[in-house]
Motif scaffolding. Sequence first.
Motif, PDB file in Angstrom:
ATOM      1  N   HIS A  36       0.834  -1.204   0.000  1.00 18.09           N
ATOM      2  CA  HIS A  36       0.000   0.000   0.000  1.00 18.09           C
ATOM      3  C   HIS A  36       0.865   1.248   0.000  1.00 18.09           C
ATOM      4  O   HIS A  36       1.951   1.266   0.578  1.00 18.09           O
ATOM      5  CB  HIS A  36      -0.912   0.059   1.221  1.00 18.09           C
ATOM      6  CG  HIS A  36      -1.908  -1.043   1.305  1.00 18.09           C
ATOM      7  ND1 HIS A  36      -2.812  -1.328   0.290  1.00 18.09           N
ATOM      8  CD2 HIS A  36      -2.161  -1.945   2.280  1.00 18.09           C
ATOM      9  CE1 HIS A  36      -3.573  -2.349   0.660  1.00 18.09           C
ATOM     10  NE2 HIS A  36      -3.187  -2.740   1.857  1.00 18.09           N
ATOM     11  N   ASN A  37       0.361   2.297  -0.628  1.00 16.88           N
ATOM     12  CA  ASN A  37       0.956   3.618  -0.563  1.00 16.88           C
ATOM     13  C   ASN A  37      -0.169   4.638  -0.607  1.00 16.88           C
ATOM     14  O   ASN A  37      -1.345   4.277  -0.706  1.00 16.88           O
ATOM     15  CB  ASN A  37       1.966   3.835  -1.700  1.00 16.88           C
ATOM     16  CG  ASN A  37       1.346   3.773  -3.089  1.00 16.88           C
ATOM     17  OD1 ASN A  37       0.130   3.735  -3.261  1.00 16.88           O
ATOM     18  ND2 ASN A  37       2.189   3.744  -4.104  1.00 16.88           N
ATOM     19  N   VAL A  38       0.204   5.908  -0.523  1.00 19.52           N
ATOM     20  CA  VAL A  38      -0.756   6.991  -0.707  1.00 19.52           C
ATOM     21  C   VAL A  38      -0.139   7.930  -1.727  1.00 19.52           C
ATOM     22  O   VAL A  38       0.980   8.401  -1.545  1.00 19.52           O
ATOM     23  CB  VAL A  38      -1.036   7.767   0.595  1.00 19.52           C
ATOM     24  CG1 VAL A  38      -2.099   8.842   0.356  1.00 19.52           C
ATOM     25  CG2 VAL A  38      -1.465   6.839   1.713  1.00 19.52           C
ATOM     26  N   VAL A  39      -0.874   8.180  -2.818  1.00 20.57           N
ATOM     27  CA  VAL A  39      -0.430   9.084  -3.868  1.00 20.57           C
ATOM     28  C   VAL A  39      -1.466  10.198  -3.985  1.00 20.57           C
ATOM     29  O   VAL A  39      -2.648   9.919  -4.223  1.00 20.57           O
ATOM     30  CB  VAL A  39      -0.283   8.359  -5.224  1.00 20.57           C
ATOM     31  CG1 VAL A  39       0.206   9.331  -6.298  1.00 20.57           C
ATOM     32  CG2 VAL A  39       0.644   7.157  -5.117  1.00 20.57           C
ATOM     33  N   PHE A  40      -1.026  11.442  -3.793  1.00 18.98           N
ATOM     34  CA  PHE A  40      -1.894  12.609  -3.951  1.00 18.98           C
ATOM     35  C   PHE A  40      -1.730  13.116  -5.370  1.00 18.98           C
ATOM     36  O   PHE A  40      -0.619  13.430  -5.797  1.00 18.98           O
ATOM     37  CB  PHE A  40      -1.507  13.706  -2.955  1.00 18.98           C
ATOM     38  CG  PHE A  40      -1.816  13.347  -1.531  1.00 18.98           C
ATOM     39  CD1 PHE A  40      -3.026  13.720  -0.964  1.00 18.98           C
ATOM     40  CD2 PHE A  40      -0.908  12.643  -0.769  1.00 18.98           C
ATOM     41  CE1 PHE A  40      -3.320  13.388   0.349  1.00 18.98           C
ATOM     42  CE2 PHE A  40      -1.192  12.315   0.551  1.00 18.98           C
ATOM     43  CZ  PHE A  40      -2.399  12.679   1.112  1.00 18.98           C
ATOM     44  N   LEU A  41      -2.838  13.202  -6.091  1.00 18.32           N
ATOM     45  CA  LEU A  41      -2.812  13.637  -7.489  1.00 18.32           C
ATOM     46  C   LEU A  41      -3.199  15.111  -7.613  1.00 18.32           C
ATOM     47  O   LEU A  41      -3.916  15.643  -6.760  1.00 18.32           O
ATOM     48  CB  LEU A  41      -3.776  12.788  -8.320  1.00 18.32           C
ATOM     49  CG  LEU A  41      -3.483  11.299  -8.382  1.00 18.32           C
ATOM     50  CD1 LEU A  41      -4.552  10.580  -9.198  1.00 18.32           C
ATOM     51  CD2 LEU A  41      -2.099  11.032  -8.954  1.00 18.32           C
ATOM     52  N   SER A  42      -2.754  15.722  -8.695  1.00 17.76           N
ATOM     53  CA  SER A  42      -3.143  17.099  -8.979  1.00 17.76           C
ATOM     54  C   SER A  42      -4.645  17.150  -9.260  1.00 17.76           C
ATOM     55  O   SER A  42      -5.266  16.123  -9.568  1.00 17.76           O
ATOM     56  CB  SER A  42      -2.348  17.643 -10.169  1.00 17.76           C
ATOM     57  OG  SER A  42      -2.623  16.881 -11.331  1.00 17.76           O
ATOM     58  N   ALA A  43      -5.215  18.341  -9.157  1.00 14.89           N
ATOM     59  CA  ALA A  43      -6.664  18.498  -9.321  1.00 14.89           C
ATOM     60  C   ALA A  43      -7.140  18.089 -10.708  1.00 14.89           C
ATOM     61  O   ALA A  43      -8.260  17.607 -10.865  1.00 14.89           O
ATOM     62  CB  ALA A  43      -7.072  19.936  -9.030  1.00 14.89           C
ATOM     63  N   ASP A  44      -6.286  18.236 -11.717  1.00 13.68           N
ATOM     64  CA  ASP A  44      -6.713  17.919 -13.081  1.00 13.68           C
ATOM     65  C   ASP A  44      -6.300  16.518 -13.540  1.00 13.68           C
ATOM     66  O   ASP A  44      -6.548  16.142 -14.684  1.00 13.68           O
ATOM     67  CB  ASP A  44      -6.175  18.965 -14.062  1.00 13.68           C
ATOM     68  CG  ASP A  44      -4.653  19.053 -14.055  1.00 13.68           C
ATOM     69  OD1 ASP A  44      -4.012  18.495 -13.143  1.00 13.68           O
ATOM     70  OD2 ASP A  44      -4.099  19.690 -14.983  1.00 13.68           O
ATOM     71  N   ALA A  45      -5.708  15.735 -12.672  1.00 17.82           N
ATOM     72  CA  ALA A  45      -5.280  14.375 -13.042  1.00 17.82           C
ATOM     73  C   ALA A  45      -6.485  13.454 -13.195  1.00 17.82           C
ATOM     74  O   ALA A  45      -7.469  13.580 -12.462  1.00 17.82           O
ATOM     75  CB  ALA A  45      -4.330  13.810 -11.997  1.00 17.82           C
ATOM     76  N   ASP A  46      -6.391  12.523 -14.111  1.00 14.79           N
ATOM     77  CA  ASP A  46      -7.407  11.487 -14.289  1.00 14.79           C
ATOM     78  C   ASP A  46      -6.945  10.273 -13.489  1.00 14.79           C
ATOM     79  O   ASP A  46      -6.004   9.583 -13.885  1.00 14.79           O
ATOM     80  CB  ASP A  46      -7.545  11.151 -15.776  1.00 14.79           C
ATOM     81  CG  ASP A  46      -8.624  10.124 -16.061  1.00 14.79           C
ATOM     82  OD1 ASP A  46      -8.832   9.194 -15.233  1.00 14.79           O
ATOM     83  OD2 ASP A  46      -9.261  10.224 -17.125  1.00 14.79           O
ATOM     84  N   SER A  47      -7.593  10.017 -12.370  1.00 15.38           N
ATOM     85  CA  SER A  47      -7.144   8.946 -11.474  1.00 15.38           C
ATOM     86  C   SER A  47      -7.216   7.570 -12.124  1.00 15.38           C
ATOM     87  O   SER A  47      -6.379   6.710 -11.855  1.00 15.38           O
ATOM     88  CB  SER A  47      -7.939   8.955 -10.170  1.00 15.38           C
ATOM     89  OG  SER A  47      -9.322   8.766 -10.418  1.00 15.38           O
ATOM     90  N   GLY A  48      -8.194   7.346 -12.993  1.00 14.51           N
ATOM     91  CA  GLY A  48      -8.307   6.058 -13.680  1.00 14.51           C
ATOM     92  C   GLY A  48      -7.138   5.814 -14.617  1.00 14.51           C
ATOM     93  O   GLY A  48      -6.564   4.724 -14.653  1.00 14.51           O
ATOM     94  N   VAL A  49      -6.758   6.834 -15.379  1.00 11.29           N
ATOM     95  CA  VAL A  49      -5.616   6.728 -16.284  1.00 11.29           C
ATOM     96  C   VAL A  49      -4.337   6.535 -15.475  1.00 11.29           C
ATOM     97  O   VAL A  49      -3.492   5.696 -15.798  1.00 11.29           O
ATOM     98  CB  VAL A  49      -5.516   7.977 -17.199  1.00 11.29           C
ATOM     99  CG1 VAL A  49      -4.206   7.993 -17.975  1.00 11.29           C
ATOM    100  CG2 VAL A  49      -6.703   8.024 -18.146  1.00 11.29           C
TER     101      VAL A  49
END
Length: 173
Positions: free
Chosen positions: A91-104
């Motif tokens: 497990h990890n935690v990845v914070f994405l930018s507001a415009d990132a597509d989490s599915g991609v």
Amino acid sequence: MKYILSFIAITLFFSGCGDSSTEHAHADEAGAIDVMLPENPVSVVDGVTVVEMTGNDRMKFNLESFVVPAGGQVRLTFHNRGKMPKAAMGHNVVFLSADADSGVFATAAAAARDHDYIPVGFDDQIVAHTKLLGPGESDTIEFTVPMQAGDYEYLCSFPAHMFAGMRGVMKVE
């Protein structure tokens, strides 16, 4: 037969009753005590948002969302409370930018085993991330929250974990 069915029903009832969003200390089979987490896993200390997050073998985080001020500081400590080996259930935690597509992002991450499931070429979509952790391991990261208000998704990038529900939102205000 009636007694066996009653036993099964009682067992199923009690096995489903122990899941709560509040973390407490637990003893494992060897008697060791897990890390005690505060009742409220998000606090502010000297202007820094302190977050205590956990992940488990059920592919769930203890937090579905939390709020931080734009441009503020976050100190996140992530604990893998699972028991399964890292190769099967890291497990990890990845914070994405507001415009990132989490599915991609998650789909690309699944093919990035050699990089602990952090896909190469997606650096501009990552705000911050922890290490990939095995059972009983912890990692602490500190990062500056983006200045732009909005919802910033976080997820576990281990294959299929995000799609199984291991995700949440950091709300920047």
